[in-house]
Design an enzyme around this catalytic site. Structure first.
Site, PDB file in Angstrom:
ATOM      1  N   PHE A  71       0.834  -1.202   0.000  1.00  0.00           N
ATOM      2  CA  PHE A  71       0.000   0.000   0.000  1.00  0.00           C
ATOM      3  C   PHE A  71       0.865   1.246   0.000  1.00  0.00           C
ATOM      4  O   PHE A  71       1.916   1.292   0.634  1.00  0.00           O
ATOM      5  CB  PHE A  71      -0.884   0.040   1.255  1.00  0.00           C
ATOM      6  N   CYS A  72       0.385   2.249  -0.702  1.00  0.00           N
ATOM      7  CA  CYS A  72       0.905   3.610  -0.600  1.00  0.00           C
ATOM      8  C   CYS A  72      -0.299   4.514  -0.848  1.00  0.00           C
ATOM      9  O   CYS A  72      -1.430   4.052  -0.732  1.00  0.00           O
ATOM     10  CB  CYS A  72       2.076   3.864  -1.561  1.00  0.00           C
ATOM     11  N   GLY A  73      -0.094   5.754  -1.159  1.00  0.00           N
ATOM     12  CA  GLY A  73      -1.222   6.648  -1.369  1.00  0.00           C
ATOM     13  C   GLY A  73      -2.114   6.225  -2.519  1.00  0.00           C
ATOM     14  O   GLY A  73      -3.336   6.222  -2.411  1.00  0.00           O
ATOM     15  N   GLN A 115      -4.338   3.727  -0.444  1.00  0.00           N
ATOM     16  CA  GLN A 115      -5.181   4.097   0.693  1.00  0.00           C
ATOM     17  C   GLN A 115      -5.984   5.362   0.404  1.00  0.00           C
ATOM     18  O   GLN A 115      -7.058   5.557   0.950  1.00  0.00           O
ATOM     19  CB  GLN A 115      -4.318   4.275   1.945  1.00  0.00           C
TER      20      GLN A 115
END
Length: 154
Positions: A71-73, A115
């Site tokens: 996950f990242c932005g 996310q």
């Protein structure tokens, strides 16, 4: 199945929730948390996404894990980073069909999500769906994946 979970600071909340889901899933034999974590030092917590994607890809390449969920932005950065590791195929997916095809059509070892892009409950559902898919080496897609593997010398 041995699963890596990882995130940069923009994806850590989803990583932690899905980490708990994976630990409770009977299909998962081991969960490897490569961070970041809120308890990390400020320097470690703000480690940029490329380190997460590269670390996950390398662990899979070394045979220490089967797949990774990162996950990242947006999910894009960690996917790009993981794809830099020879032999690794990572895909960003935020819907069921793309998650399905990442495995069934492309034999991806890494699924990434953002996310800031997808809701938590959808991310949790997609992660569960993703665990259930297995690439069929006799499928019509196998010849396409073979082209990629041969290009990389895998």
């Amino acid at each position: 199945m041995r699963i890596i979970v990882g995130a940069d600071e923009a994806g850590v909340d989803y990583k932690n929730q899905i980490l708990a889901d994976l630990r409770a899933d009977a299909r998962v034999t081991e969960v490897i948390d490569i961070g970041v974590n809120r308890t990390d030092s400020a320097e470690e917590f703000t480690k940029p996404y490329p380190y997460v994607g590269l670390a996950a890809g390398q662990l899979i390449r070394e045979g220490k894990a089967d797949r990774a969920l990162l996950f990242c932005g947006t999910g894009i950065g960690v996917a790009i980073a993981a794809n830099k590791v020879e032999g690794i195929r990572a895909a960003t997916a935020h819907d069921s069909f793309s998650v399905e095809r990442s495995i069934l059509s492309n034999d991806c070892q890494v699924l990434t999500m953002g996310q800031r892009v997808v809701g938590l409950e959808l991310a949790r559902r997609l992660a569960k769906e993703w665990l259930g898919y297995v690439f069929d080496p006799s499928s019509a897609s196998a010849a396409k994946v073979k082209v990629l593997n041969e290009y990389e010398g895998c």
